[in-house]
Design an enzyme around this catalytic site. Structure first.
Site, PDB file in Angstrom:
ATOM      1  N   ARG A  32       6.081 -10.220  -7.187  1.00 39.17           N
ATOM      2  CA  ARG A  32       5.172 -11.090  -7.933  1.00 39.17           C
ATOM      3  C   ARG A  32       4.911 -10.554  -9.342  1.00 39.17           C
ATOM      4  NH1 ARG A  32       0.285 -11.491  -6.016  1.00 39.17           N
ATOM      5  NH2 ARG A  32       0.477  -9.904  -4.387  1.00 39.17           N
ATOM      6  N   THR A  52      -2.710   6.931  13.668  1.00 45.47           N
ATOM      7  CA  THR A  52      -2.693   5.466  13.706  1.00 45.47           C
ATOM      8  C   THR A  52      -3.588   4.922  14.819  1.00 45.47           C
ATOM      9  OG1 THR A  52      -0.423   5.615  12.927  1.00 45.47           O
ATOM     10  CG2 THR A  52      -1.143   3.470  13.694  1.00 45.47           C
ATOM     11  N   ASP A  95       1.539  11.200  13.811  1.00 43.93           N
ATOM     12  CA  ASP A  95       1.377   9.818  13.356  1.00 43.93           C
ATOM     13  C   ASP A  95       0.737   8.959  14.448  1.00 43.93           C
ATOM     14  OD1 ASP A  95       1.517   7.725  11.614  1.00 43.93           O
ATOM     15  OD2 ASP A  95       3.692   7.473  11.721  1.00 43.93           O
ATOM     16  N   SER A 130       0.813  -1.225   0.000  1.00 43.46           N
ATOM     17  CA  SER A 130       0.000   0.000   0.000  1.00 43.46           C
ATOM     18  C   SER A 130       0.839   1.265   0.000  1.00 43.46           C
ATOM     19  CB  SER A 130      -0.941   0.091   1.199  1.00 43.46           C
ATOM     20  OG  SER A 130      -1.092  -1.076   1.853  1.00 43.46           O
ATOM     21  N   LYS A 158       8.472   1.504   9.136  1.00 45.28           N
ATOM     22  CA  LYS A 158       8.242   1.911  10.525  1.00 45.28           C
ATOM     23  C   LYS A 158       8.380   0.707  11.444  1.00 45.28           C
ATOM     24  CE  LYS A 158       5.257   5.808   9.284  1.00 45.28           C
ATOM     25  NZ  LYS A 158       3.887   6.338   9.211  1.00 45.28           N
ATOM     26  N   GLU A 209       3.342  -3.683  11.563  1.00 41.54           N
ATOM     27  CA  GLU A 209       4.733  -3.733  12.031  1.00 41.54           C
ATOM     28  C   GLU A 209       4.876  -3.905  13.542  1.00 41.54           C
ATOM     29  OE1 GLU A 209       7.421  -3.962  10.335  1.00 41.54           O
ATOM     30  OE2 GLU A 209       7.433  -2.677   8.564  1.00 41.54           O
ATOM     31  N   ALA A 237      -1.962   5.111   3.920  1.00 41.24           N
ATOM     32  CA  ALA A 237      -1.817   5.028   2.460  1.00 41.24           C
ATOM     33  C   ALA A 237      -3.157   5.129   1.741  1.00 41.24           C
ATOM     34  CB  ALA A 237      -1.108   3.720   2.099  1.00 41.24           C
ATOM     35  N   LYS A 270       4.846   4.227  17.593  1.00 40.57           N
ATOM     36  CA  LYS A 270       3.394   4.513  17.549  1.00 40.57           C
ATOM     37  C   LYS A 270       2.607   3.264  17.155  1.00 40.57           C
ATOM     38  CE  LYS A 270       2.869   4.589  12.900  1.00 40.57           C
ATOM     39  NZ  LYS A 270       1.915   3.864  12.086  1.00 40.57           N
TER      40      LYS A 270
HETATM   41  N1  LIG Z   1       0.330   1.428   4.564  1.00 42.18           N
HETATM   42  C1  LIG Z   1       0.514   2.583   5.166  1.00 42.18           C
HETATM   43  O1  LIG Z   1      -0.437   3.339   5.369  1.00 42.18           O
HETATM   44  C2  LIG Z   1       1.882   2.988   5.587  1.00 42.18           C
HETATM   45  C3  LIG Z   1       2.138   4.349   5.773  1.00 42.18           C
HETATM   46  C4  LIG Z   1       3.400   4.757   6.195  1.00 42.18           C
HETATM   47  C5  LIG Z   1       4.386   3.810   6.414  1.00 42.18           C
HETATM   48  N2  LIG Z   1       4.118   2.495   6.209  1.00 42.18           N
HETATM   49  C6  LIG Z   1       5.229   1.548   6.430  1.00 42.18           C
HETATM   50  O2  LIG Z   1       5.732   1.159   5.151  1.00 42.18           O
HETATM   51  C7  LIG Z   1       6.254  -0.171   5.229  1.00 42.18           C
HETATM   52  C8  LIG Z   1       5.603  -1.001   4.134  1.00 42.18           C
HETATM   53  O3  LIG Z   1       4.226  -1.037   4.442  1.00 42.18           O
HETATM   54  P1  LIG Z   1       3.067  -1.269   3.412  1.00 42.18           P
HETATM   55  O4  LIG Z   1       1.867  -0.675   4.015  1.00 42.18           O
HETATM   56  O5  LIG Z   1       3.428  -0.901   2.046  1.00 42.18           O
HETATM   57  O6  LIG Z   1       2.972  -2.856   3.586  1.00 42.18           O
HETATM   58  P2  LIG Z   1       2.081  -3.865   2.788  1.00 42.18           P
HETATM   59  O7  LIG Z   1       1.824  -5.000   3.688  1.00 42.18           O
HETATM   60  O8  LIG Z   1       0.940  -3.163   2.153  1.00 42.18           O
HETATM   61  O9  LIG Z   1       3.077  -4.317   1.624  1.00 42.18           O
HETATM   62  C9  LIG Z   1       4.312  -4.919   1.895  1.00 42.18           C
HETATM   63  C10 LIG Z   1       5.046  -5.152   0.593  1.00 42.18           C
HETATM   64  O10 LIG Z   1       6.250  -5.870   0.880  1.00 42.18           O
HETATM   65  C11 LIG Z   1       6.261  -7.062   0.114  1.00 42.18           C
HETATM   66  N3  LIG Z   1       6.910  -8.110   0.887  1.00 42.18           N
HETATM   67  C12 LIG Z   1       6.395  -8.833   1.899  1.00 42.18           C
HETATM   68  N4  LIG Z   1       7.306  -9.728   2.332  1.00 42.18           N
HETATM   69  C13 LIG Z   1       8.387  -9.557   1.552  1.00 42.18           C
HETATM   70  C14 LIG Z   1       9.633 -10.199   1.490  1.00 42.18           C
HETATM   71  N5  LIG Z   1       9.960 -11.189   2.302  1.00 42.18           N
HETATM   72  N6  LIG Z   1      10.526  -9.765   0.567  1.00 42.18           N
HETATM   73  C15 LIG Z   1      10.219  -8.759  -0.283  1.00 42.18           C
HETATM   74  N7  LIG Z   1       9.042  -8.120  -0.285  1.00 42.18           N
HETATM   75  C16 LIG Z   1       8.152  -8.522   0.632  1.00 42.18           C
HETATM   76  C17 LIG Z   1       4.805  -7.381  -0.173  1.00 42.18           C
HETATM   77  O11 LIG Z   1       4.707  -8.222  -1.317  1.00 42.18           O
HETATM   78  C18 LIG Z   1       4.254  -5.985  -0.403  1.00 42.18           C
HETATM   79  O12 LIG Z   1       4.560  -5.556  -1.701  1.00 42.18           O
HETATM   80  C19 LIG Z   1       5.945  -0.662   6.648  1.00 42.18           C
HETATM   81  O13 LIG Z   1       7.085  -0.516   7.438  1.00 42.18           O
HETATM   82  C20 LIG Z   1       4.839   0.269   7.131  1.00 42.18           C
HETATM   83  O14 LIG Z   1       4.848   0.431   8.529  1.00 42.18           O
HETATM   84  C21 LIG Z   1       2.903   2.070   5.788  1.00 42.18           C
HETATM   85  O1  LIG Z   2      -1.792   0.812   9.007  1.00 46.77           O
HETATM   86  P1  LIG Z   2      -0.676   1.042   9.981  1.00 46.77           P
HETATM   87  O2  LIG Z   2      -1.091   0.753  11.388  1.00 46.77           O
HETATM   88  O3  LIG Z   2       0.568   0.342   9.557  1.00 46.77           O
HETATM   89  O4  LIG Z   2      -0.351   2.599   9.937  1.00 46.77           O
HETATM   90  C1  LIG Z   2      -0.074   3.184   8.694  1.00 46.77           C
HETATM   91  C2  LIG Z   2       0.780   4.423   8.792  1.00 46.77           C
HETATM   92  O5  LIG Z   2       1.985   4.157   9.452  1.00 46.77           O
HETATM   93  C3  LIG Z   2       0.074   5.612   9.396  1.00 46.77           C
HETATM   94  O6  LIG Z   2       0.903   6.733   9.307  1.00 46.77           O
END
Ligand SMILES: NC(=O)c1ccc[n+]([C@@H]2O[C@H](COP(=O)([O-])OP(=O)(O)OC[C@H]3O[C@@H](n4cnc5c(N)ncnc54)[C@H](O)[C@@H]3O)[C@@H](O)[C@H]2O)c1
Ligand SMILES: O=P(O)(O)OC[C@H](O)CO
Length: 336
Positions: free
Chosen positions: A33, A249, A245, A11, A106, A282, A140, A192
């Site tokens: 993938r 969250t 944040d 995302s 994070k 996370e 996201a 957080k």
């Molecule tokens: N989603 C949010 O709103 C958001 C916002 C800010 C920060 N974050 C942070 O960003 C980071 C990524 O989160 P996200 O929301 O995109 O996660 P997600 O779960 O939506 O996606 C994770 C991605 O990593 C890939 N992945 C999973 N295991 C893997 C592996 N072993 N090797 C390679 N790729 C792998 C998945 O296929 C996917 O593309 C996290 O640390 C999250 O805390 C997320």
């Molecule tokens: O969906 P969460 O709990 O991973 O939170 C997403 C973002 O980190 C919010 O800023």
């Protein structure tokens, strides 16, 4: 034109790639993938993580890290924190020598208690001036639906932070601020998630807003205590990457961490809550590394302790609440 490679088609990786592409940069997403990568590259959609969201036609996607990294000025990393080290070791040979590495993640690494920027510096063998962090109240899904949001871009080298700020600034949709405090910005983002688990558990148990506010506020005190011990700037925690944040969250039904906690609070087992969670929460793993980090630095983090108890050690949510509320009374500024 600035070139960016974004690793992770989840995302946030996809949403941030979308921002960079719409801001006029040349962006290639790397994903594991082939089927999903093809959907993004050919059909301009990510049906698994952002269904119904049209992606910019200029956004490219590939499963080939070498292709994604060719000529990249910025390398943006958005895989689950615990998977960064082995993946980055594979990508490292193809990273251009002057590229800036940017963490969107994070979490705190299990076993080493390292922040993601520390893992990046170690694995990619780059100096701190070439590692930046983006963190803030950035759910996201909201951003992908084009709701406005602000974030923090942190780098020890302020000119690098300003370059990154410039390439992801997209008025009136996405507004990045700079901050040289990498430690504080990263701790705000990782801890957080642990506090959001606690708020979720309380909500799942049927507790009201007083409890949420208590956990958010005392959670901020925990984050600030850990930050002080690790040399962070206290002001960071009053900003977007701290309180901002934390609030987003802890209160949002979109948060995977809060939702995970709610499921536990309603009585799901850890295995059931994991099965119900399709994306990365996370805090589930990082609560243990955050607690270990706190213990190494002799920092008291009672909410984090009970989150580890409930998530990993079979403590019931009711027992966790009882433990927190039965602690000896203290002045509010205790330990700060
Ligand atoms: N989603 C949010 O709103 C958001 C916002 C800010 C920060 N974050 C942070 O960003 C980071 C990524 O989160 P996200 O929301 O995109 O996660 P997600 O779960 O939506 O996606 C994770 C991605 O990593 C890939 N992945 C999973 N295991 C893997 C592996 N072993 N090797 C390679 N790729 C792998 C998945 O296929 C996917 O593309 C996290 O640390 C999250 O805390 C997320
Ligand atoms: O969906 P969460 O709990 O991973 O939170 C997403 C973002 O980190 C919010 O800023």
């Amino acid at each position: 034109m600035t070139k960016a490679a974004v690793f992770g088609t989840g995302s946030w990786g996809t949403t941030f790639a979308m921002i960079l592409a719409e801001a006029g940069n040349e962006v290639t997403l790397w994903g594991r993938r082939a089927e999903l990568v093809e959907s993004i590259d050919r059909d301009h959609v990510n049906p698994d993580y952002l269904p119904g969201v049209p992606l910019p036609a200029s956004l490219r996607a590939t499963t080939d890290p070498e292709r994604a990294l060719a000529g990249a000025d910025f390398v943006v990393l958005a895989v689950p924190s615990q998977r960064l080290r082995p993946n980055l070791a594979v990508w490292r040979p193809y990273i251009p020598s002057e590229a800036v590495l940017v963490s969107l993640m994070k979490g705190i690494e299990l076993g080493t208690t390292k922040r993601m920027s520390e893992v990046i510096r170690e694995v990619a063998e780059v100096p701190e001036e070439r590692v930046a962090v983006v963190s803030g109240p950035n759910l996201a899904k909201e951003i992908a639906q084009r709701q406005p949001a602000a974030t923090v871009v942190a780098c020890a080298d302020e000119s690098v932070a300003e370059r990154l700020q410039a390439i992801c600034h997209l008025p009136p949709w996405f507004r990045p601020y700079t901050n040289p405090d990498v430690v504080g910005v990263e701790l705000g983002g990782a801890v957080k998630n642990v506090i959001a688990l606690a708020v979720g558990v309380s909500a799942g148990m049927g507790m009201g807003d007083n409890v949420s506010a208590m956990l958010i506020t005392r959670g901020l005190a925990e984050i600030s205590r850990l930050g002080a011990a690790l040399g962070a700037d206290a002001h960071t925690f009053a900003g977007l990457a701290g309180m901002g944040d934390l609030v987003a969250t802890c209160v949002s039904p979109l948060s995977r961490n809060r939702t995970f906690g709610e499921n536990l609070g309603r009585g799901m087992t850890l295995a059931e809550a994991v099965a119900a969670t399709k994306q990365t929460a996370e805090g589930v793993k990082s609560c243990e590394s955050v607690l270990e980090l706190a213990r190494k630095h002799d920092v008291e983090m009672p909410i984090t302790e009970v989150v580890v108890g409930v998530v990993h050690d079979g403590m019931s949510p009711a027992e966790a609440g009882m433990l927190l509320m039965s602690r000896s009374p203290k002045p509010e500024r205790y330990g700060l």
